[in-house]
Design an enzyme around this catalytic site. Structure first.
Site, PDB file in Angstrom:
ATOM      1  N   ARG A  18       0.845  -1.206   0.000  1.00  0.00           N
ATOM      2  CA  ARG A  18       0.000   0.000   0.000  1.00  0.00           C
ATOM      3  C   ARG A  18       0.883   1.260   0.000  1.00  0.00           C
ATOM      4  O   ARG A  18       0.996   1.943  -1.013  1.00  0.00           O
ATOM      5  CB  ARG A  18      -0.939  -0.023   1.213  1.00  0.00           C
ATOM      6  CG  ARG A  18      -2.136   0.925   1.110  1.00  0.00           C
ATOM      7  CD  ARG A  18      -1.814   2.392   1.395  1.00  0.00           C
ATOM      8  NE  ARG A  18      -1.230   2.620   2.719  1.00  0.00           N
ATOM      9  CZ  ARG A  18      -0.831   3.805   3.153  1.00  0.00           C
ATOM     10  NH1 ARG A  18      -0.947   4.879   2.380  1.00  0.00           N
ATOM     11  NH2 ARG A  18      -0.276   3.945   4.337  1.00  0.00           N
ATOM     12  N   ASP A  19       1.533   1.527   1.108  1.00  0.00           N
ATOM     13  CA  ASP A  19       2.261   2.786   1.215  1.00  0.00           C
ATOM     14  C   ASP A  19       3.462   2.819   0.268  1.00  0.00           C
ATOM     15  O   ASP A  19       3.832   3.861  -0.255  1.00  0.00           O
ATOM     16  CB  ASP A  19       2.733   3.001   2.664  1.00  0.00           C
ATOM     17  CG  ASP A  19       2.965   4.465   2.986  1.00  0.00           C
ATOM     18  OD1 ASP A  19       2.655   5.321   2.142  1.00  0.00           O
ATOM     19  OD2 ASP A  19       3.467   4.753   4.078  1.00  0.00           O
ATOM     20  N   HIS A 211       5.552   4.559  12.356  1.00  0.00           N
ATOM     21  CA  HIS A 211       5.581   4.534  10.889  1.00  0.00           C
ATOM     22  C   HIS A 211       6.499   5.681  10.449  1.00  0.00           C
ATOM     23  O   HIS A 211       6.138   6.845  10.569  1.00  0.00           O
ATOM     24  CB  HIS A 211       4.153   4.735  10.393  1.00  0.00           C
ATOM     25  CG  HIS A 211       3.996   4.781   8.909  1.00  0.00           C
ATOM     26  ND1 HIS A 211       3.536   3.709   8.180  1.00  0.00           N
ATOM     27  CD2 HIS A 211       4.224   5.768   8.007  1.00  0.00           C
ATOM     28  CE1 HIS A 211       3.486   4.044   6.892  1.00  0.00           C
ATOM     29  NE2 HIS A 211       3.898   5.287   6.762  1.00  0.00           N
ATOM     30  N   HIS A 213       9.162   7.526   7.617  1.00  0.00           N
ATOM     31  CA  HIS A 213       9.702   7.674   6.263  1.00  0.00           C
ATOM     32  C   HIS A 213      11.130   8.192   6.390  1.00  0.00           C
ATOM     33  O   HIS A 213      11.477   8.906   7.328  1.00  0.00           O
ATOM     34  CB  HIS A 213       8.827   8.634   5.453  1.00  0.00           C
ATOM     35  CG  HIS A 213       7.552   8.000   4.983  1.00  0.00           C
ATOM     36  ND1 HIS A 213       7.325   7.643   3.679  1.00  0.00           N
ATOM     37  CD2 HIS A 213       6.446   7.611   5.667  1.00  0.00           C
ATOM     38  CE1 HIS A 213       6.132   7.083   3.572  1.00  0.00           C
ATOM     39  NE2 HIS A 213       5.573   7.054   4.758  1.00  0.00           N
ATOM     40  N   CYS A 244       3.704  10.033  -0.305  1.00  0.00           N
ATOM     41  CA  CYS A 244       2.304  10.365  -0.147  1.00  0.00           C
ATOM     42  C   CYS A 244       1.910  11.317  -1.261  1.00  0.00           C
ATOM     43  O   CYS A 244       2.534  12.354  -1.438  1.00  0.00           O
ATOM     44  CB  CYS A 244       2.058  11.010   1.215  1.00  0.00           C
ATOM     45  SG  CYS A 244       0.372  11.611   1.404  1.00  0.00           S
ATOM     46  N   ASN A 253       9.326   4.981   2.574  1.00  0.00           N
ATOM     47  CA  ASN A 253       9.254   4.388   3.916  1.00  0.00           C
ATOM     48  C   ASN A 253      10.641   3.879   4.311  1.00  0.00           C
ATOM     49  O   ASN A 253      11.484   3.614   3.450  1.00  0.00           O
ATOM     50  CB  ASN A 253       8.310   3.177   3.898  1.00  0.00           C
ATOM     51  CG  ASN A 253       6.851   3.568   3.793  1.00  0.00           C
ATOM     52  OD1 ASN A 253       6.209   3.841   4.786  1.00  0.00           O
ATOM     53  ND2 ASN A 253       6.344   3.595   2.570  1.00  0.00           N
TER      54      ASN A 253
HETATM   55 ZN    ZN Z   1       3.610   6.400   5.059  1.00  0.00          ZN
END
Ligand code: ZN
Length: 309
Positions: A18-19, A211, A213, A244, A253
């Site tokens: 996903r990310d 989380h 980055h 994003c 990430n």
């Molecule tokens: Zn993220």
């Protein structure tokens, strides 16, 4: 003064499907997304953020969310997470029958919340609380990520009081966990340790996930600081892909293989197989047709196999 000891184990969450992929301009095939998920499972991942149920016009890369869910490996021991921004997304995710956990997102500042999901910060929190309720009603779990907890792409520094206040309100909905996300990779390790400690105080009994980055190279340091401060779960993306679409300048990430290498070498068990994760990263590099940001997959294996041993 002695530093607090690192924990013996953490829970690792793979967010690459996903990310990691959402900001890629080239559409990745559903088959390749499922290939990435299968490799993550084979490498030991037991919680994977597999897709997001958002408007395909806004995030075209995630337009195949339902198809990805239909192809997920049948594994009772793997928790599949779907990211959702509102009730409509939650309904889509639950309708697949394959999503075990809804990931909701609230954002610390109005400016970013409007850019990301067309809501104020408070409205984004209210939506997250509703999503957790919907997950629970459907017999699933829901967790809440506080995005831009370390800084906002539009307004800069974010008051720690605001993050703590949002965490306390989020905790009242009894989510499975609260995550602190450095969406744009501006955080530092002292801030990471402080915020984790503050949120643990403000939301007793609720697990904290982090989380990070690596936009400015502080990602791994932040992971280490957060883990030592009591964060129980760590997100990372194979290869260090990520970004994003609604946060200017956001980059990858922290790479799964880099996080796993660092933690395992430091004596913190992740449940992940480093060699298999490196192979997954190298495979993904082939799919993307370029070198990925993660470093460990590009370095010689250490320790090398000892001859004759
Ligand atoms: Zn993220």
């Amino acid at each position: 003064m002695d530093a607090p000891p690192p924990p013996a184990t953490i829970e690792f969450v793979e967010v690459g499907p996903r990310d990691g992929l959402q900001n890629e301009k080239t559409l990745i095939s559903t088959a390749d997304k499922l290939g990435l998920i299968a490799r993550a499972v084979a490498a030991g991942a037991r919680r994977i953020e597999v897709t997001s149920f958002v408007n395909p016009k806004r995030v075209p890369q995630m337009a195949d969310a339902e198809a990805v869910c239909a192809g997920l490996p049948d594994r009772d021991d793997v928790t599949y997470v779907g990211l959702v921004m509102n009730a409509r997304g939650a309904e889509r995710a639950l309708a697949t029958g394959r999503i075990d956990q809804l990931g909701a997102v609230c954002i610390t500042t109005d400016r970013f919340a409007v850019a990301n999901q067309g809501q104020s910060s408070d409205e984004s929190l209210a939506a997250a609380l509703e999503i957790v309720d919907m997950a629970r009603t459907a017999g699933r779990s829901g967790q809440i990520t506080i995005a831009a907890a370390f800084g906002c792409p539009f307004t800069g520094r974010v008051a720690e009081d605001r993050v703590v206040e949002m965490a306390a309100r989020a905790a009242a909905a009894r989510p499975a966990e609260i995550a602190l996300a450095d969406t744009i990779g501006v955080g530092d390790p002292a801030q990471a340790a402080r915020l984790v400690a503050l949120v643990r105080d403000a939301a007793p009994g609720v697990a904290v996930r982090v989380h990070f980055h690596n936009t400015r190279g502080t990602g791994l340091a932040n992971v280490w600081a957060a883990v030592c401060a009591g964060a129980r779960t760590v997100d990372a993306a194979i290869g260090g892909l990520g970004g994003c679409p609604f946060a200017p300048g956001a980059a990858g990430n922290v790479a799964s293989e880099d996080v796993i290498y660092m933690l395992e070498r430091a004596g913190v068990a992740t449940g992940m197989d480093l060699a298999a994760t490196i192979e997954a990263s190298q495979w993904l590099s082939g799919v993307m047709g370029r070198t990925l940001p993660g470093m460990v997959a590009r370095a010689p294996l250490f320790p090398e196999a000892i001859e004759g041993a």
